[in-house]
Design an enzyme around this catalytic site. Structure first.
Site, short mmCIF file in Angstrom:
data_model
loop_
_atom_site.label_atom_id
_atom_site.label_comp_id
_atom_site.label_asym_id
_atom_site.label_seq_id
_atom_site.Cartn_x
_atom_site.Cartn_y
_atom_site.Cartn_z
N ARG A 163 2.91 -41.32 19.47
CA ARG A 163 3.22 -40.10 20.22
C ARG A 163 4.26 -39.19 19.54
NH1 ARG A 163 4.90 -39.66 24.70
NH2 ARG A 163 3.47 -38.08 25.46
N GLY A 216 -1.80 -36.86 35.82
CA GLY A 216 -0.94 -35.91 35.13
C GLY A 216 0.52 -35.88 35.47
N GLU A 266 -5.76 -39.77 40.04
CA GLU A 266 -5.93 -40.64 38.87
C GLU A 266 -4.68 -40.70 38.00
OE1 GLU A 266 -10.53 -39.60 37.68
OE2 GLU A 266 -8.96 -38.29 36.98
N PRO A 267 -3.59 -41.22 38.50
CA PRO A 267 -2.39 -41.29 37.67
C PRO A 267 -2.51 -42.39 36.61
CG PRO A 267 -1.99 -42.36 39.77
CD PRO A 267 -3.39 -41.80 39.84
N GLY A 268 -2.05 -42.10 35.43
CA GLY A 268 -2.04 -43.11 34.37
C GLY A 268 -0.61 -43.32 33.90
N ARG A 269 -0.10 -42.29 33.22
CA ARG A 269 1.24 -42.37 32.64
C ARG A 269 2.30 -42.78 33.67
NH1 ARG A 269 2.74 -39.13 28.27
NH2 ARG A 269 1.04 -37.75 28.84
N CYS A 272 3.84 -45.74 5.91
CA CYS A 272 4.04 -44.97 4.68
C CYS A 272 3.72 -43.50 4.87
CB CYS A 272 3.19 -45.58 3.58
SG CYS A 272 3.74 -47.23 3.23
N GLU A 273 4.50 -42.85 5.69
CA GLU A 273 4.39 -41.41 5.88
C GLU A 273 5.77 -40.90 6.23
OE1 GLU A 273 1.40 -39.50 8.08
OE2 GLU A 273 -0.04 -41.12 7.80
N TYR A 289 0.14 -44.91 26.85
CA TYR A 289 -0.33 -44.24 25.63
C TYR A 289 0.39 -44.73 24.37
CZ TYR A 289 -2.47 -41.26 29.14
OH TYR A 289 -3.19 -40.80 30.22
N1 LLP Z 1 -7.77 -38.27 34.67
C1 LLP Z 1 -8.33 -37.68 33.62
C2 LLP Z 1 -9.65 -37.08 33.76
C3 LLP Z 1 -7.64 -37.62 32.40
O1 LLP Z 1 -8.20 -37.01 31.36
C4 LLP Z 1 -6.35 -38.19 32.30
C5 LLP Z 1 -5.62 -38.16 31.04
C6 LLP Z 1 -5.81 -38.84 33.42
C7 LLP Z 1 -6.55 -38.85 34.60
C8 LLP Z 1 -4.46 -39.50 33.42
O2 LLP Z 1 -3.44 -38.59 33.16
P1 LLP Z 1 -1.90 -39.07 33.23
O3 LLP Z 1 -1.60 -39.40 34.68
O4 LLP Z 1 -1.79 -40.29 32.38
O5 LLP Z 1 -1.15 -37.94 32.71
N2 LLP Z 1 -2.45 -39.30 24.93
C9 LLP Z 1 -1.69 -38.29 25.63
C10 LLP Z 1 -2.14 -38.15 27.07
C11 LLP Z 1 -3.61 -37.78 27.19
C12 LLP Z 1 -4.06 -37.74 28.60
C13 LLP Z 1 -5.54 -37.57 28.67
N3 LLP Z 1 -6.06 -37.58 29.98
C14 LLP Z 1 -0.23 -38.65 25.56
O6 LLP Z 1 0.11 -39.66 24.97
O7 LLP Z 1 0.62 -37.91 26.05
#
Ligand code: LLP
Length: 434
Positions: free
Chosen positions: A326, A249, A286-289, A356-357, A385
């Protein structure tokens, strides 16, 4: 500055044109075409090392990259080399890390509706942890594991009841959520895992409070709730649960309006919140973004322009909502730059997509050097994302992705072809032309 506090990859520099990873973006476009996703390996590895450095005082932290932000074999290989495990949410994400040769015990399987097929795949590949989301899943997982004679390490996903100020659709930890057990349901599920589901081994708790979070206090609140619950469960049921997954997050900087905390500030929360009793707990994050966003940019070519009399000037690029949904989904804001010139004359334009939107606007009212058809635009912080949520809307081929480093570029995902678009289609015999 932490990488997540920058808008551009750390290698972005201006030479004759904009360069990223030591590669001239105009040359990249000549070689690979547009739209083009570009991932800067140096930025990616730097952010991974920042995470490791920030949490180094805390021995028991396990970094699990959230694959949903961007999943492909090369990215998984790099994250694996950097010592990350993986949070996965589907057979596809599990299969991708498996193909990258990842030690599957470093993989966690999350999700609120894991199918029987997906659970079986995860069991057969010996995925290390399941985060059990609901009663149905606990029953199903126990049955499938018992059929295979396996004992499965699990965490319980809970909703800690924290609302953080992010977009509604990307909030997950509030009480009325589709994810996880409500705090009032924990005793029941702990009882079931203890007494009934003999093939499930309960190790701890998991929560994820949302995405693009700027408030460190939300994490403090979350971890306090999780540690309190863990202690309560341990003393009530005479257990020794010692794992907490605090989710992902951490926010990133898309535009100058964003002011995310650093990775170190996130790490400091552990020091602040954990005490003598809880300091030996294993913490998963669990970082993603914040791992992949800043390393990624998307290059586009300018096509048509339209000046609405007494209105806006639209500059259309050759991508849009299918390669970056996004802005239209979340009203997300982005920063952009022109790659091939720095005309001193500037104008305010609306960068519009080719789909086309009317809603397919990538950036509203952005000040850029005066643009002409054929100019190359770089949109920043698209590593997370974007590719993972891309589609073939309007039957447009998905872009290629290249990895750049020290002047070298490598294709890591080929551009889709027209043949790819029809490759899986089958015409019923009775409809075939003679
Ligand atoms: N762990 C869990 C259980 C999650 O559901 C998520 C993201 C993450 C980790 C990673 O979160 P991050 O570090 O990436 O914030 N599509 C949306 C974001 C949806 C995130 C869903 N869960 C966007 O483009 O902003």
């Amino acid at each position: 500055m932490s990488v997540n506090q920058l808008i551009k990859p750390i290698t972005a520099e201006w030479k004759e044109n904009l360069n990223i990873g030591g590669c001239d973006t105009v040359e990249l476009v000549k070689k690979y075409g547009t739209p083009l996703y570009v991932m800067d390996e140096k930025t990616l590895r730097t952010v991974c090392r920042e995470y490791k450095e920030a949490f180094k005082n805390y021995n028991n932290v396990k970094m699990m990259y959230a694959s949903k932000a961007l999943s492909n074999i090369t990215i998984a290989t790099i994250l694996d080399q950097e010592g990350f495990g993986f949070d996965t949410v589907s057979a596809g994400e599990i299969y991708t890390v498996y193909k990258a040769g990842v030690d599957m015990t470093k993989v966690l399987f999350n999700g609120n509706n894991k199918t029987e097929r997906e659970i079986n795949l995860a069991l057969d590949l010996n995925v290390g942890r399941f985060s059990v989301d609901n009663f149905h899943e606990a029953e199903l997982l126990n049955r499938l594991a018992s059929g295979k004679g396996k004992f499965i390490d699990i965490l319980l996903r809970i909703t800690p009841g924290i609302e953080c100020h992010t977009h509604d659709y990307i909030q997950t930890g509030q009480i009325d959520s589709k994810f996880g057990f409500d705090l009032t349901q924990i005793d029941e599920i702990v009882g079931l895992t203890k007494n009934k589901y003999k093939n499930l081994i309960l190790n701890g708790l998991h929560a994820h409070i949302g995405s693009q979070i700027f408030e460190i206090k939300s994490y403090q609140d979350e971890i306090k709730i999780l540690t309190n619950e863990l202690n309560r469960i341990n003393s009530t049921y005479d257990l020794n649960l010692n794992e907490l997954n605090i989710g992902g997050g951490l926010g990133i900087k898309y535009t100058n309006l964003d002011n995310p905390p650093s990775i170190q500030e996130l790490a400091n929360v552990l020091e602040d919140v954990l005490n003598e009793q809880t300091k030996n707990i294993t913490i998963y994050i669990e970082p993603g973004r914040s791992i992949v966003a800043t390393a990624g940019v998307t290059l586009y070519t300018v096509g048509s322009t339209k000046q609405v009399p007494n209105g806006r000037k639209y500059v259309s690029i050759d991508g849009g909502m299918a390669d970056n949904p996004r802005p239209s989904m979340y009203q997300a804001l982005y920063s952009a730059e022109v790659c091939n010139h720095r005309n001193s004359e500037e104008e305010i334009v609306t960068l519009s997509g080719r789909y086309c939107e009317s809603g397919d606007i990538l950036i509203n009212n952005i000040k850029l050097p005066k643009l002409n058809s054929g100019d190359i635009i770089c949109v920043y912080s698209t590593g997370a994302y974007n590719y993972s949520m891309s589609s073939n809307y309007n039957r447009v081929e998905k872009p290629a992705m290249v990895l750049v480093n020290s002047g070298q570029s490598d294709m890591i995902v080929n551009r889709e072809s027209l043949e790819d678009l029809v490759a899986r289609e089958v015409i019923p015999n009775r409809l075939r032309k003679e």
